[in-house]
Design a protein around this motif. Structure first.
Motif, PDB file in Angstrom:
ATOM      1  N   GLN A  18      43.816  35.290  41.595  1.00 31.32           N
ATOM      2  CA  GLN A  18      42.533  34.887  42.145  1.00 31.32           C
ATOM      3  C   GLN A  18      42.616  34.702  43.659  1.00 31.32           C
ATOM      4  O   GLN A  18      41.883  35.313  44.404  1.00 31.32           O
ATOM      5  CB  GLN A  18      42.070  33.596  41.473  1.00 31.32           C
ATOM      6  N   TYR A  19      43.589  33.920  44.100  1.00 30.15           N
ATOM      7  CA  TYR A  19      43.619  33.496  45.498  1.00 30.15           C
ATOM      8  C   TYR A  19      44.494  34.429  46.323  1.00 30.15           C
ATOM      9  O   TYR A  19      45.656  34.648  45.979  1.00 30.15           O
ATOM     10  CB  TYR A  19      44.163  32.061  45.553  1.00 30.15           C
ATOM     11  N   PRO A  38      39.558  37.937  38.594  1.00 31.72           N
ATOM     12  CA  PRO A  38      38.195  37.649  38.143  1.00 31.72           C
ATOM     13  C   PRO A  38      37.324  38.883  38.378  1.00 31.72           C
ATOM     14  O   PRO A  38      37.647  39.725  39.207  1.00 31.72           O
ATOM     15  CB  PRO A  38      37.745  36.501  39.043  1.00 31.72           C
ATOM     16  N   ARG A  45      32.094  35.966  38.562  1.00 37.75           N
ATOM     17  CA  ARG A  45      32.513  34.610  38.200  1.00 37.75           C
ATOM     18  C   ARG A  45      33.957  34.385  38.620  1.00 37.75           C
ATOM     19  O   ARG A  45      34.839  35.145  38.252  1.00 37.75           O
ATOM     20  CB  ARG A  45      32.433  34.424  36.684  1.00 37.75           C
ATOM     21  N   TRP A  46      34.179  33.360  39.405  1.00 38.96           N
ATOM     22  CA  TRP A  46      35.553  32.971  39.693  1.00 38.96           C
ATOM     23  C   TRP A  46      36.113  32.224  38.498  1.00 38.96           C
ATOM     24  O   TRP A  46      35.361  31.617  37.751  1.00 38.96           O
ATOM     25  CB  TRP A  46      35.622  32.095  40.946  1.00 38.96           C
ATOM     26  N   TYR A  47      37.441  32.253  38.345  1.00 38.17           N
ATOM     27  CA  TYR A  47      38.051  31.453  37.283  1.00 38.17           C
ATOM     28  C   TYR A  47      37.868  29.985  37.664  1.00 38.17           C
ATOM     29  O   TYR A  47      38.255  29.553  38.742  1.00 38.17           O
ATOM     30  CB  TYR A  47      39.543  31.763  37.156  1.00 38.17           C
ATOM     31  N   GLU A  48      37.249  29.202  36.754  1.00 37.12           N
ATOM     32  CA  GLU A  48      36.924  27.828  37.115  1.00 37.12           C
ATOM     33  C   GLU A  48      38.007  26.827  36.735  1.00 37.12           C
ATOM     34  O   GLU A  48      38.039  25.711  37.218  1.00 37.12           O
ATOM     35  CB  GLU A  48      35.606  27.427  36.454  1.00 37.12           C
TER      36      GLU A  48
END
Lengths: 372, 378
Positions: free
Chosen positions: B61-62, B91, B99-102
């Motif tokens: 993600q990051y 994501p 949608r980002w992983y929450e």
């Protein structure tokens, strides 16, 4: 180099290396802490964008298959073309064929290949070269053959027996002979270099028919006057390994910064099969100077003027000087190793001293356990 | 394909790792270099390879560029397979938007399709930012033996640190009876390592329930694990007693690197359980005449002319004459110029320490991080 096949002719058996070549062809000799001699040729081909490469592996091919494999470390594991290893050809009488016969056995490969040119190399050379300009000249000048040579001063006769270029008074090449050490300076033929595929096929076939040559260089020499031959002088560092002494010296030369930089960083990185060895661990007692040390070693003793390969262990109080220790050598505590080459998996037990000569290193055979 | 061991690993590698400061300025925490030649994620990936887990999804993600470059097609860990193998799972957008992983659980929920496609019996959840060697088969065997719905790897941590962790209270049989997320007064010192073995059918059901719950943080530790327990499923704790470190801060990063110089159970030299990484193919390192090297890890292509003590040198580091490096971690391509002195420091990649510059001092308790923006104290 998409129109050119890299052809590595190696595997000539040799008894010039003590026990080091009992288990491997000479081109598979370990070099520089983590490499094999063949890595130079393969890396040079890869760095010059060759995608079709043939290796004549010779006998004792097990280590070649293990190390070279499908050529993945050199990105030669391709779906189209890629690396092919041709094992030794043995004739019906059980004798090994000579080089030309071996080439002739594989002629179908060349006849069917889409490429028009060959680049024929000797894997016993340590050099890295950007071939772009030379290749362009070979195509533009429409040479049949472009021979590679290097000018060597040889007062000591280190290069006796090497192939030598013979020129007439106008400076034109007239023949290829053998260096007998009669001249201080001579032109050493390093490799066949570039050759047109059609010329290569005709040379091999006609020479076998006439029975007047055993290898490709001889075939070219016999036809010197009929071929359009170009020359390329190699001006960079070229080392030729032809025996234990030159093998040892060339390894030791890596301790010179300039040579290290040329060999490892110039004209593309030197590639080899990676072993995922961890970092090398030095203990509180270790004492190391002027040495090249690969990853995965554990060093607790003293090391001086030496080349240490991957995964070597050197125990407390051990002293290593002017030596080359191949992969996974284990030197136990208080052992002394001077002017020596240890092959892979050698163990030298605690307290043993091995001292070779300054002029010729002592060689300890693979897997040997040396006890008091 | 039925003959396959039916475990799929899901490796959470989205961590930002902001407490690592300059070390994670450009890269995700799992991609931070570690131990001289690895990156943090290599440990979880190699554990999976060494445990013969054939399929692994890596959730990113990051700042994933360097991480993706490092992973490639997974060849370094033998994950370049015709089917399955390693898949990077970032994501993605759907008809309802991106949608980002929450949370950790949400990241797995968003990839239910990936898991359904592989149809595993068990799903192993891993974290990409821990240093340890573990055979996941031992966890799996325990999980099967106990007929557990979810088995959590736990470690005994020092009592005074227990309140930093998710603490599991168990009965005599190691069956989990209660979760304490970062308790003020922990009842025991068994901390969750963030490594979970689930029956996929159970996990799938609870992930869907959790996704529908608007009040949930969609986190395994906070939401999903307690929910499974509350529904009366059997969950067990499996004790691990090897080396394990969460390198969360610059100081713990520095410590974990220097831990490698001492006996630590991690044994990187054990060939049967090698830690794999993407090879750089660099030449051996050179120790010059007059250099002093004591208790140090040194890597490919380094050149040492000065003094190195109790330190870890990554690849292609140059220590010039008269320079001194003590109790420090020097990342790749750093040059320590003549006469410079470096104590208790982490020097980030590509930095040059000027001639006679001094960082830290021998009797300093602080750890210094040096990067292209300067020096900071941790």
């Amino acid at each position: 180099m998409q129109k050119c096949i890299g052809v590595i002719i190696g595997g000539k058996s040799s008894n010039q290396y003590g026990s080091l070549c009992e288990t491997r062809p000479a081109y598979m000799l370990p070099y520089g802490g983590r490499y094999r001699l063949i890595d130079f040729t393969l890396s040079n081909l890869a760095n010059n964008d060759f995608s079709n490469v043939i290796l004549y592996g010779g006998r004792n091919i097990r280590s070649t298959l293990d190390h070279v494999g499908n050529g993945a470390p050199w990105e030669l594991n391709r779906r189209r073309s890629g690396l092919v290893i041709f094992p030794a050809v043995v004739g019906p009488d059980g004798m090994n064929s000579n080089q030309l016969e071996t080439l002739n056995e594989t002629m179908t490969f060349y006849e069917e290949a889409k490429e028009d040119y060959l680049y024929v190399v000797d894997p016993m050379l340590i050099d890295k070269e950007d071939l772009t300009d030379t290749y362009d000249r070979f195509i533009e000048e429409d040479y049949d053959v472009l021979l590679f040579y290097t000018n060597k001063e040889d007062g000591l006769g280190k290069h006796i027996g090497e192939k030598k270029l013979i020129f007439n008074s106008q400076g034109e090449l007239v023949n290829i002979g053998t260096n007998l050490g009669t001249q201080e300076k001579f032109s050493l033929l390093t490799k066949v270099g570039f050759i047109k595929k059609e010329v290569f096929i005709n040379l091999v076939k006609s020479s076998i028919e006439k029975g007047d040559a055993k290898d490709l260089t001889e075939a070219i020499a016999n036809n010197c006057s009929r071929l359009k031959i170009g020359l390329h002088e190699e001006k960079e560092n070229v080392e030729i390994i032809r025996g234990l002494r030159s093998f040892y010296d060339s390894n030791m030369k890596l301790l010179e910064t300039q040579f290290y930089d040329d060999i490892f960083y110039k004209n593309g990185v030197l590639l080899t099969k990676s072993k995922d060895e961890p970092s090398t661990l030095y203990s509180d007692e270790s004492k190391v100077s002027n040495s090249l040390i690969a990853n995965g070693c554990i060093i607790e003793g003293q090391v001086e003027n030496s080349i240490i390969f991957r995964g070597v262990k050197i125990g407390k109080g051990a002293i290593i000087k002017n030596s080359i220790l191949f992969q996974k050598t284990e030197i136990e505590s208080d052992a002394v190793i001077i002017n020596t080459i240890t092959d892979k998996y050698v163990t030298v037990k605690s307290g043993v001293s091995i001292v070779g000569s300054q002029n010729l290193p002592y060689v300890i055979a693979k897997n040997l356990v040396v006890e008091k | 394909m039925r003959a396959r061991k039916r475990v799929v690993a899901m490796l959470l590698a989205g961590g930002q790792g902001s407490r690592l400061k300059g070390l994670t300025k450009k890269i995700a925490k799992p991609a931070v270099p570690f131990g001289g030649k690895y990156r943090i994620i290599d440990f979880a990936l190699s554990n999976a390879t060494n445990s013969d887990i054939r399929d692994i999804g890596v959730l990113t993600q990051y700042k994933p560029f360097l991480l993706n470059t490092h992973l490639g097609n997974g060849a370094a860990w033998d994950y370049d397979r015709n089917s399955g193998g390693l898949r990077v799972l970032p994501p993605f957008a759907t008809e309802e938007g991106g949608r980002w992983y929450e949370g950790t659980a949400n990241a797995i929920y968003e990839n239910i399709d990936f898991l359904d496609d592989l149809a595993p019996e068990y799903v192993l959840i891993l974290s990409g930012d821990h240093i340890y060697k573990m055979n996941y088969n031992e966890l799996l065997d325990y999980h099967k033996e106990k007929n557990s719905a979810c088995t959590i790897a736990v470690m005994e941590v020092p009592w005074e640190e227990a309140s930093r962790f998710g603490i599991l209270n168990t009965d005599k049989d190691n069956k989990i009876v209660e979760f304490d997320e970062k308790p003020e007064n922990p009842k025991n010192n068994l901390a969750s390592m963030g490594i979970y073995m689930f029956n996929w059918s159970t996990l799938r059901e609870f992930l869907i329930k959790d996704a529908e719950d608007k009040d949930s943080d969609h986190d395994f530790g906070k939401n999903v694990l307690p929910a499974i327990l509350n529904e009366g499923y059997d969950m067990y704790a499996w004790k691990f007693d090897g080396y394990w470190k969460d390198v969360g801060t610059v100081k713990s990063y520095w410590e974990a690197n220097l831990d490698l110089l001492n006996d630590n159970n991690l044994n990187l030299y054990d060939k049967k359980e090698r830690i794999f990484t993407k090879a750089k193919n660099l030449p051996p390192h050179f120790i010059a005449n007059g250099a002093v090297v004591k208790k140090a890890l040194i890597n490919e292509a380094c050149r040492v002319y000065g003094t190195v003590k109790n330190s870890v040198l990554f690849s292609s580091v140059i220590i010039e004459e008269g320079a001194e490096v003590v109790n420090s971690v020097i990342l790749s391509n750093v040059v320590i110029k003549k006469g410079a002195k470096v104590y208790n420091a982490v020097i980030n990649e590509d930095c040059i320490i000027d001639e006679k510059q001094e960082i830290g001092s021998p009797d300093d308790k602080n750890v210094y991080l040096v990067d292209d923006e300067g020096i900071c104290v941790d």
